[in-house]
Design an enzyme around this catalytic site. Structure first.
Site, PDB file in Angstrom:
ATOM      1  N   ASP A 103       0.857  -1.168   0.000  1.00 18.41           N
ATOM      2  CA  ASP A 103       0.000   0.000   0.000  1.00 18.41           C
ATOM      3  C   ASP A 103       0.909   1.240   0.000  1.00 18.41           C
ATOM      4  O   ASP A 103       2.103   1.151   0.310  1.00 18.41           O
ATOM      5  CB  ASP A 103      -0.877  -0.045   1.255  1.00 18.41           C
ATOM      6  CG  ASP A 103      -1.739   1.178   1.415  1.00 18.41           C
ATOM      7  OD1 ASP A 103      -2.316   1.637   0.416  1.00 18.41           O
ATOM      8  OD2 ASP A 103      -1.840   1.691   2.545  1.00 18.41           O
ATOM      9  N   ASP A 105      -0.316   5.033   1.034  1.00 19.47           N
ATOM     10  CA  ASP A 105      -0.584   5.968   2.126  1.00 19.47           C
ATOM     11  C   ASP A 105      -0.564   5.281   3.490  1.00 19.47           C
ATOM     12  O   ASP A 105      -1.205   4.245   3.688  1.00 19.47           O
ATOM     13  CB  ASP A 105      -1.941   6.640   1.915  1.00 19.47           C
ATOM     14  CG  ASP A 105      -1.964   7.488   0.651  1.00 19.47           C
ATOM     15  OD1 ASP A 105      -0.907   8.033   0.283  1.00 19.47           O
ATOM     16  OD2 ASP A 105      -3.037   7.597   0.028  1.00 19.47           O
ATOM     17  N   GLU A 112      -1.677  10.399   4.429  1.00 20.33           N
ATOM     18  CA  GLU A 112      -2.752  10.011   3.524  1.00 20.33           C
ATOM     19  C   GLU A 112      -2.876  11.114   2.477  1.00 20.33           C
ATOM     20  O   GLU A 112      -3.258  12.250   2.797  1.00 20.33           O
ATOM     21  CB  GLU A 112      -4.072   9.843   4.280  1.00 20.33           C
ATOM     22  CG  GLU A 112      -4.106   8.672   5.233  1.00 20.33           C
ATOM     23  CD  GLU A 112      -4.266   7.330   4.513  1.00 20.33           C
ATOM     24  OE1 GLU A 112      -4.841   7.311   3.404  1.00 20.33           O
ATOM     25  OE2 GLU A 112      -3.805   6.307   5.064  1.00 20.33           O
ATOM     26  N   ARG A 148     -14.990  11.791  -1.285  1.00 15.71           N
ATOM     27  CA  ARG A 148     -13.868  12.663  -0.926  1.00 15.71           C
ATOM     28  C   ARG A 148     -13.364  13.450  -2.126  1.00 15.71           C
ATOM     29  O   ARG A 148     -13.046  14.635  -2.016  1.00 15.71           O
ATOM     30  CB  ARG A 148     -12.743  11.822  -0.314  1.00 15.71           C
ATOM     31  CG  ARG A 148     -13.069  11.307   1.082  1.00 15.71           C
ATOM     32  CD  ARG A 148     -11.992  10.399   1.622  1.00 15.71           C
ATOM     33  NE  ARG A 148     -11.928   9.141   0.884  1.00 15.71           N
ATOM     34  CZ  ARG A 148     -11.025   8.179   1.124  1.00 15.71           C
ATOM     35  NH1 ARG A 148     -10.115   8.357   2.075  1.00 15.71           N
ATOM     36  NH2 ARG A 148     -11.039   7.061   0.439  1.00 15.71           N
ATOM     37  N   SER A 191      -2.178   1.201  -4.741  1.00 12.96           N
ATOM     38  CA  SER A 191      -2.685   2.284  -3.904  1.00 12.96           C
ATOM     39  C   SER A 191      -4.119   2.660  -4.216  1.00 12.96           C
ATOM     40  O   SER A 191      -4.514   2.787  -5.382  1.00 12.96           O
ATOM     41  CB  SER A 191      -1.792   3.519  -4.076  1.00 12.96           C
ATOM     42  OG  SER A 191      -2.323   4.629  -3.376  1.00 12.96           O
ATOM     43  N   GLY A 192      -4.883   2.887  -3.159  1.00 15.02           N
ATOM     44  CA  GLY A 192      -6.210   3.462  -3.293  1.00 15.02           C
ATOM     45  C   GLY A 192      -6.131   4.974  -3.397  1.00 15.02           C
ATOM     46  O   GLY A 192      -7.148   5.654  -3.479  1.00 15.02           O
ATOM     47  N   LYS A 236      -7.070  -4.215  -5.796  1.00 16.67           N
ATOM     48  CA  LYS A 236      -5.695  -4.471  -5.339  1.00 16.67           C
ATOM     49  C   LYS A 236      -5.380  -5.959  -5.443  1.00 16.67           C
ATOM     50  O   LYS A 236      -4.290  -6.349  -5.890  1.00 16.67           O
ATOM     51  CB  LYS A 236      -5.501  -3.992  -3.893  1.00 16.67           C
ATOM     52  CG  LYS A 236      -5.401  -2.487  -3.743  1.00 16.67           C
ATOM     53  CD  LYS A 236      -5.002  -2.115  -2.321  1.00 16.67           C
ATOM     54  CE  LYS A 236      -4.871  -0.613  -2.145  1.00 16.67           C
ATOM     55  NZ  LYS A 236      -4.270  -0.230  -0.853  1.00 16.67           N
ATOM     56  N   ASP A 259      -2.129  -1.237   5.608  1.00 20.98           N
ATOM     57  CA  ASP A 259      -2.605  -0.837   6.934  1.00 20.98           C
ATOM     58  C   ASP A 259      -4.113  -0.662   7.034  1.00 20.98           C
ATOM     59  O   ASP A 259      -4.648  -0.511   8.134  1.00 20.98           O
ATOM     60  CB  ASP A 259      -1.940   0.484   7.346  1.00 20.98           C
ATOM     61  CG  ASP A 259      -2.503   1.669   6.567  1.00 20.98           C
ATOM     62  OD1 ASP A 259      -3.018   2.604   7.199  1.00 20.98           O
ATOM     63  OD2 ASP A 259      -2.446   1.661   5.325  1.00 20.98           O
TER      64      ASP A 259
END
Length: 309
Positions: A103, A105, A112, A148, A191-192, A236, A259
């Site tokens: 990952d 962030d 983040e 977001r 990564s998201g 992912k 995480d």
């Protein structure tokens, strides 16, 4: 008769450093718990490097144990001492891993990205609240991401560079990546977050692959939309499987590190899945946990250290 199985337990923590008074008592507790489970210890190896200390304990069990279940047996020792403990079957440990997916962030970097962009847009509190709910698995990641990003509508593209300049690598990330490259691993950041940051970190750390979300930009500002497929937890996992297949690497030889809740699909399906300084709900669901502040601590779990006393 059920054949015996060999295992390797990696114990990582500052308390293991030479001269630390707590080390003998904590290691003694580990030994006693292994003996209680009718395991025979036949070798120990101290490891050091990257400003860290670890010990590998090799043991045989008269009956097979699930490595993840055995790892969680030692959770009370972590709660008491802060020593991270991960158990692997020795056959898998000796064979070695070949691909590490991570990952971005709060894993490869300390922040983040979307929260930092939100500060630039003046919507920090609103975005942080949504981020926390998503990372704890309270709302679907894709839903949270779109909500977001909509709040970022109108933000200048120059803000992306501003945020990148204040983005810091997690302690040990550089050493971790360097040793992976030195030892012939393939690597990926999944990564998201957003491609603007993921691609730069990929280049900085010389990683093999990077997959992330793409912010739509028109006339120099963010439109509040993302383009293409959203990289959520399921995506992912799809990327991890595709990379492994492309590189002809068995899934059991893959390490996944993250995480958040959206990292669990890859963490729970990799040969070795590690929750790194994760949220409580993720820690509980993950097969293995590391709470040391340095990413380089994962190298000990892979049997890689700078020093072999």
């Amino acid at each position: 008769m059920t054949p015996s199985v060999d295992y390797v337990m990696t114990c990582i923590g500052a308390q293991i450093a030479p001269g630390e008074q707590s080390a003998p008592s904590q290691i003694e507790k580990i030994y006693k718990l292994l003996l209680k489970k009718k395991c025979a210890i036949y070798k120990t190896k101290k490891m050091a490097g990257y400003g860290l200390h670890a010990v590998a304990i090799f043991f045989t069990a008269n009956e097979p144990h699930d490595a993840a279940t055995l790892t969680k047996t030692f959770a009370p020792i972590w709660e008491e001492s802060g020593i991270d403990i991960i158990v692997q079957e020795r056959a898998a440990y000796d064979r070695g891993k070949r691909l590490v997916v991570m990952d971005l962030d709060s894993t490869l970097v300390t922040s983040e990205g979307i929260d930092e962009l939100a500060k630039e847009a003046g919507v920090g509190d609103q975005v942080v609240l949504i981020t926390k709910r998503a990372m704890n698995g309270e709302i679907p990641f894709s839903e949270a991401l779109r909500a977001r990003v909509r709040l970022l509508k109108g933000l200048s593209v120059s803000s992306l560079e501003t945020v990148y300049q204040r983005t810091h690598l997690t302690p040990g990330a550089l050493e971790f990546a360097e040793m992976l490259n030195k030892n012939g691993f393939k690597s990926a950041v999944l990564s998201g977050g957003f491609d603007y940051f993921a691609e730069r970190i990929k280049e900085k750390l010389n990683l093999t692959y990077a997959f992330s979300n793409q912010l739509e930009i028109k006339n120099g500002v963010l439109t509040g939309e993302v383009t293409g497929e959203i990289v959520d937890g399921a995506k992912k996992l799809t990327h991890m499987l595709a990379i492994a297949q492309k590189e002809q690497i068995a899934l059991e030889d893959v390490v996944a590190v993250g995480d958040g809740a959206n990292d669990l699909p890859m963490i729970t399906n990799a040969g070795l899945g590690i929750a790194f300084n994760a949220k409580p709900s993720v820690r509980k669901a993950a097969p293995c946990n590391i709470t040391q502040k340095s990413l380089a601590s994962i190298l000990f779990v892979l049997g890689i250290s700078e020093e072999h006393p």
